[in-house]
Design a protein around this motif. Structure first.
Motif, PDB file in Angstrom:
ATOM      1  N   LEU A 104       1.425  44.092  47.999  1.00 41.39           N
ATOM      2  CA  LEU A 104       0.554  44.360  49.145  1.00 41.39           C
ATOM      3  C   LEU A 104       0.739  45.797  49.634  1.00 41.39           C
ATOM      4  CD1 LEU A 104      -1.456  43.377  51.256  1.00 41.39           C
ATOM      5  CD2 LEU A 104       0.491  42.575  52.629  1.00 41.39           C
ATOM      6  N   TRP A 105       1.984  46.251  49.682  1.00 39.60           N
ATOM      7  CA  TRP A 105       2.269  47.632  50.081  1.00 39.60           C
ATOM      8  C   TRP A 105       1.607  48.629  49.132  1.00 39.60           C
ATOM      9  CZ3 TRP A 105       4.285  50.489  53.947  1.00 39.60           C
ATOM     10  CH2 TRP A 105       4.674  51.800  53.653  1.00 39.60           C
ATOM     11  N   ASP A 106       1.730  48.368  47.842  1.00 39.52           N
ATOM     12  CA  ASP A 106       1.142  49.257  46.840  1.00 39.52           C
ATOM     13  C   ASP A 106      -0.370  49.325  46.984  1.00 39.52           C
ATOM     14  OD1 ASP A 106       1.152  50.982  44.694  1.00 39.52           O
ATOM     15  OD2 ASP A 106       1.149  49.393  43.184  1.00 39.52           O
ATOM     16  N   SER A 107      -1.005  48.170  47.173  1.00 39.00           N
ATOM     17  CA  SER A 107      -2.462  48.125  47.315  1.00 39.00           C
ATOM     18  C   SER A 107      -2.911  48.818  48.598  1.00 39.00           C
ATOM     19  CB  SER A 107      -2.944  46.668  47.324  1.00 39.00           C
ATOM     20  OG  SER A 107      -2.565  45.998  46.151  1.00 39.00           O
ATOM     21  N   ALA A 108      -2.173  48.579  49.692  1.00 36.98           N
ATOM     22  CA  ALA A 108      -2.540  49.182  50.974  1.00 36.98           C
ATOM     23  C   ALA A 108      -2.437  50.707  50.910  1.00 36.98           C
ATOM     24  CB  ALA A 108      -1.638  48.632  52.080  1.00 36.98           C
ATOM     25  N   MET A 109      -1.378  51.204  50.261  1.00 37.78           N
ATOM     26  CA  MET A 109      -1.202  52.651  50.148  1.00 37.78           C
ATOM     27  C   MET A 109      -2.331  53.277  49.319  1.00 37.78           C
ATOM     28  SD  MET A 109       1.324  53.610  51.984  1.00 37.78           S
ATOM     29  CE  MET A 109       0.692  52.373  53.132  1.00 37.78           C
ATOM     30  N   ALA A 169       2.483  24.219  40.429  1.00 36.83           N
ATOM     31  CA  ALA A 169       1.076  23.809  40.441  1.00 36.83           C
ATOM     32  C   ALA A 169       0.274  24.670  41.417  1.00 36.83           C
ATOM     33  CB  ALA A 169       0.964  22.334  40.817  1.00 36.83           C
ATOM     34  N   LEU A 170       0.854  24.954  42.587  1.00 42.26           N
ATOM     35  CA  LEU A 170       0.181  25.811  43.556  1.00 42.26           C
ATOM     36  C   LEU A 170       0.033  27.231  43.028  1.00 42.26           C
ATOM     37  CD1 LEU A 170       1.841  24.688  46.922  1.00 42.26           C
ATOM     38  CD2 LEU A 170      -0.391  24.026  45.986  1.00 42.26           C
ATOM     39  N   MET A 171       1.045  27.695  42.307  1.00 39.95           N
ATOM     40  CA  MET A 171       0.981  29.044  41.759  1.00 39.95           C
ATOM     41  C   MET A 171      -0.081  29.128  40.668  1.00 39.95           C
ATOM     42  SD  MET A 171       4.116  31.490  40.704  1.00 39.95           S
ATOM     43  CE  MET A 171       3.814  33.256  40.473  1.00 39.95           C
ATOM     44  N   ASN A 172      -0.243  28.064  39.906  1.00 41.89           N
ATOM     45  CA  ASN A 172      -1.305  28.048  38.909  1.00 41.89           C
ATOM     46  C   ASN A 172      -2.673  28.097  39.580  1.00 41.89           C
ATOM     47  OD1 ASN A 172      -0.341  27.950  36.126  1.00 41.89           O
ATOM     48  ND2 ASN A 172       0.725  26.087  36.740  1.00 41.89           N
ATOM     49  N   ARG A 173      -2.790  27.414  40.710  1.00 43.98           N
ATOM     50  CA  ARG A 173      -4.042  27.497  41.462  1.00 43.98           C
ATOM     51  C   ARG A 173      -4.273  28.921  41.961  1.00 43.98           C
ATOM     52  NH1 ARG A 173      -4.598  24.326  47.051  1.00 43.98           N
ATOM     53  NH2 ARG A 173      -3.177  26.015  47.630  1.00 43.98           N
ATOM     54  N   ALA A 174      -3.191  29.547  42.447  1.00 42.00           N
ATOM     55  CA  ALA A 174      -3.298  30.935  42.895  1.00 42.00           C
ATOM     56  C   ALA A 174      -3.669  31.852  41.740  1.00 42.00           C
ATOM     57  CB  ALA A 174      -1.981  31.382  43.528  1.00 42.00           C
ATOM     58  N   ASN A 175      -3.177  31.547  40.539  1.00 42.30           N
ATOM     59  CA  ASN A 175      -3.459  32.393  39.381  1.00 42.30           C
ATOM     60  C   ASN A 175      -4.937  32.371  39.002  1.00 42.30           C
ATOM     61  OD1 ASN A 175      -0.867  33.337  39.075  1.00 42.30           O
ATOM     62  ND2 ASN A 175      -0.284  31.823  37.543  1.00 42.30           N
ATOM     63  N   TRP A 176      -5.556  31.196  39.047  1.00 36.67           N
ATOM     64  CA  TRP A 176      -6.977  31.196  38.667  1.00 36.67           C
ATOM     65  C   TRP A 176      -7.834  31.782  39.792  1.00 36.67           C
ATOM     66  CZ3 TRP A 176     -10.911  28.737  41.174  1.00 36.67           C
ATOM     67  CH2 TRP A 176     -10.634  27.596  41.932  1.00 36.67           C
ATOM     68  N   LEU A 177      -7.385  31.644  41.045  1.00 38.84           N
ATOM     69  CA  LEU A 177      -8.076  32.338  42.131  1.00 38.84           C
ATOM     70  C   LEU A 177      -7.902  33.847  42.004  1.00 38.84           C
ATOM     71  CD1 LEU A 177      -7.160  30.040  45.168  1.00 38.84           C
ATOM     72  CD2 LEU A 177      -9.402  30.296  44.070  1.00 38.84           C
ATOM     73  N   THR A 178      -6.711  34.246  41.524  1.00 44.79           N
ATOM     74  CA  THR A 178      -6.453  35.663  41.265  1.00 44.79           C
ATOM     75  C   THR A 178      -7.404  36.201  40.211  1.00 44.79           C
ATOM     76  OG1 THR A 178      -4.116  35.542  41.864  1.00 44.79           O
ATOM     77  CG2 THR A 178      -4.745  37.282  40.352  1.00 44.79           C
ATOM     78  N   ALA A 184     -14.047  40.099  40.514  1.00 40.21           N
ATOM     79  CA  ALA A 184     -14.843  40.740  41.564  1.00 40.21           C
ATOM     80  C   ALA A 184     -14.456  42.209  41.719  1.00 40.21           C
ATOM     81  CB  ALA A 184     -14.641  39.998  42.884  1.00 40.21           C
ATOM     82  N   GLY A 185     -13.134  42.493  41.622  1.00 42.21           N
ATOM     83  CA  GLY A 185     -12.678  43.871  41.764  1.00 42.21           C
ATOM     84  C   GLY A 185     -13.159  44.766  40.637  1.00 42.21           C
ATOM     85  N   ILE A 186     -13.089  44.272  39.404  1.00 38.74           N
ATOM     86  CA  ILE A 186     -13.554  45.061  38.253  1.00 38.74           C
ATOM     87  C   ILE A 186     -15.057  45.265  38.319  1.00 38.74           C
ATOM     88  CG2 ILE A 186     -13.687  45.170  35.743  1.00 38.74           C
ATOM     89  CD1 ILE A 186     -10.876  45.491  36.917  1.00 38.74           C
ATOM     90  N   ALA A 187     -15.771  44.204  38.704  1.00 41.03           N
ATOM     91  CA  ALA A 187     -17.228  44.331  38.838  1.00 41.03           C
ATOM     92  C   ALA A 187     -17.584  45.352  39.910  1.00 41.03           C
ATOM     93  CB  ALA A 187     -17.837  42.967  39.171  1.00 41.03           C
ATOM     94  N   GLY A 188     -16.800  45.361  40.992  1.00 38.83           N
ATOM     95  CA  GLY A 188     -17.035  46.336  42.046  1.00 38.83           C
ATOM     96  C   GLY A 188     -16.846  47.761  41.564  1.00 38.83           C
ATOM     97  N   ALA A 196     -13.143  48.477  45.875  1.00 35.11           N
ATOM     98  CA  ALA A 196     -13.184  47.057  45.507  1.00 35.11           C
ATOM     99  C   ALA A 196     -11.945  46.633  44.729  1.00 35.11           C
ATOM    100  CB  ALA A 196     -14.443  46.766  44.684  1.00 35.11           C
ATOM    101  N   ASP A 197     -11.474  47.513  43.852  1.00 34.72           N
ATOM    102  CA  ASP A 197     -10.323  47.181  43.010  1.00 34.72           C
ATOM    103  C   ASP A 197      -9.071  46.960  43.852  1.00 34.72           C
ATOM    104  OD1 ASP A 197      -9.105  46.966  40.327  1.00 34.72           O
ATOM    105  OD2 ASP A 197      -8.014  48.768  40.932  1.00 34.72           O
ATOM    106  N   SER A 198      -8.742  47.916  44.742  1.00 31.71           N
ATOM    107  CA  SER A 198      -7.543  47.800  45.578  1.00 31.71           C
ATOM    108  C   SER A 198      -7.681  46.670  46.595  1.00 31.71           C
ATOM    109  CB  SER A 198      -7.281  49.123  46.308  1.00 31.71           C
ATOM    110  OG  SER A 198      -6.973  50.150  45.378  1.00 31.71           O
ATOM    111  N   ALA A 199      -8.913  46.459  47.108  1.00 33.50           N
ATOM    112  CA  ALA A 199      -9.124  45.362  48.050  1.00 33.50           C
ATOM    113  C   ALA A 199      -8.865  44.017  47.380  1.00 33.50           C
ATOM    114  CB  ALA A 199     -10.556  45.409  48.594  1.00 33.50           C
ATOM    115  N   ALA A 200      -9.312  43.875  46.138  1.00 33.25           N
ATOM    116  CA  ALA A 200      -9.053  42.640  45.394  1.00 33.25           C
ATOM    117  C   ALA A 200      -7.561  42.457  45.160  1.00 33.25           C
ATOM    118  CB  ALA A 200      -9.798  42.664  44.056  1.00 33.25           C
TER     119      ALA A 200
END
Length: 305
Positions: A104-109, A169-178, A184-188, A196-200
């Motif tokens: 999160l720090w890396d993306s925010a910067m 199992a929750l992390m796998n759900r997070a992975n497919w949401l990721t 969306a970020g690459i399309a942006g 779009a990339d950093s926001a994603a």
């Protein structure tokens, strides 16, 4: 100790969980390779790649924990190894929360600095092809295995009352949401939206932090002898509530203490002598289906700590 290894009630599910986690490890490694090859300079791809790499921690820790957990007690470990699962759960939670904060720090910067990430083209079979198409394909591939494995893990985790498997199992759900966020970020980027990339990537990291903090709270409570928690919340588990209710009804004016040791529950009755020929296995607990969870019932007579 009453159990030597896993009780018969959960052995089949334990075997299924182990097989499923080996499949999980194999598929995750393939995703890591594909994502690494196509990553380029995309922040979202980098964050997704790190999360996929972190995705190896829960299944590997589960496999190690399941190996040690089934061992009987020894001269050096009188109470067996049931808490290895709890220790693995804590390791996975700390890794999730820490790396999520770093990402999160890396993306925010990157957003604050206004860095303009570009996706170049590559020469493939005599044609110039935008690298983003390979990134999108890799992200799409990264969605499928976690979606399938996560759905298979949840019912097994619930039957085993296994927080580590549930976290996976929750992390796998997070992975497919990721993967969806990464697409969306690459399309942006392809549309010229530099942010779009950093926001994603920031969105992905928030999901990692959320899973890590929730898991860390439950894992910490378990290791410091907190009351048995439910799989998906900080509330008292249904099994623990039924055990406490039955003990209070049978031993009134006593203090009932419960703690969780891995997937098992240990109960203590403070202020009562153990009934003659008392057997925890035959003690009546109305409504308790997962009888195997009750590891032991100990008694502390009045006047003794």
């Amino acid at each position: 100790m009453r159990h030597r290894g896993h009780p018969a009630a959960i052995r089949q599910d334990m075997a299924r969980a182990v097989r499923l986690e080996w499949w999980n490890v194999g598929w995750t490694i393939s995703i890591i390779i594909v994502m690494g090859i196509t990553m380029g300079g995309s922040q979202a791809m980098k964050t997704a790649w790190v999360e996929d790499t972190l995705g190896l921690i829960p299944p590997l820790v589960f496999l190690i924990a399941s190996h040690f957990e089934a061992r009987p007690s020894t001269k050096r470990f009188h109470f067996g190894f049931h808490r290895v699962n709890s220790l693995g759960f804590l390791v996975a939670a700390v890794a999730l929360a820490t790396v999520g904060l770093l990402l999160l720090w890396d993306s925010a910067m990157t957003l604050i600095a206004g860095e303009n990430v570009t996706v170049s083209s590559v020469r493939f079979l005599g044609h110039d092809i935008w690298l983003g198409w390979f990134m999108l394909a890799a992200q799409a591939y990264s969605i499928i295995p976690p979606l399938i494995i996560g759905r298979k893990e949840l019912p097994i985790a619930e039957r085993l009352r296994d927080k580590l498997l549930h976290t996976d199992a929750l992390m796998n759900r997070a992975n497919w949401l990721t993967g969806a966020a990464g697409i969306a970020g690459i399309a942006g980027l392809g549309m010229g939206w530099w942010w779009a990339d950093s926001a994603a990537a920031a969105f992905i990291s928030l999901g990692i932090i959320s899973d890590g903090v929730k898991s860390l709270r439950v894992a910490t409570a378990e290791l410091v002898d907190g009351v048995p928690r439910a799989l998906d919340s900080d509330d008292l588990s249904d099994e623990a509530a039924l055990i406490a209710k039955a003990l209070r009804a049978h031993f009134p004016k006593t203090r009932i203490l419960l703690r969780e040791t891995g997937r098992y529950i240990r109960a203590e009755v403070i202020g009562a002598h153990a009934p003659k020929n008392f057997d925890a296995d035959s003690f009546d607990i109305p409504g308790l289906e997962c009888r195997w969870r009750l590891e032991s019932i100990a008694f502390h007579p009045p006047g003794k700590p």
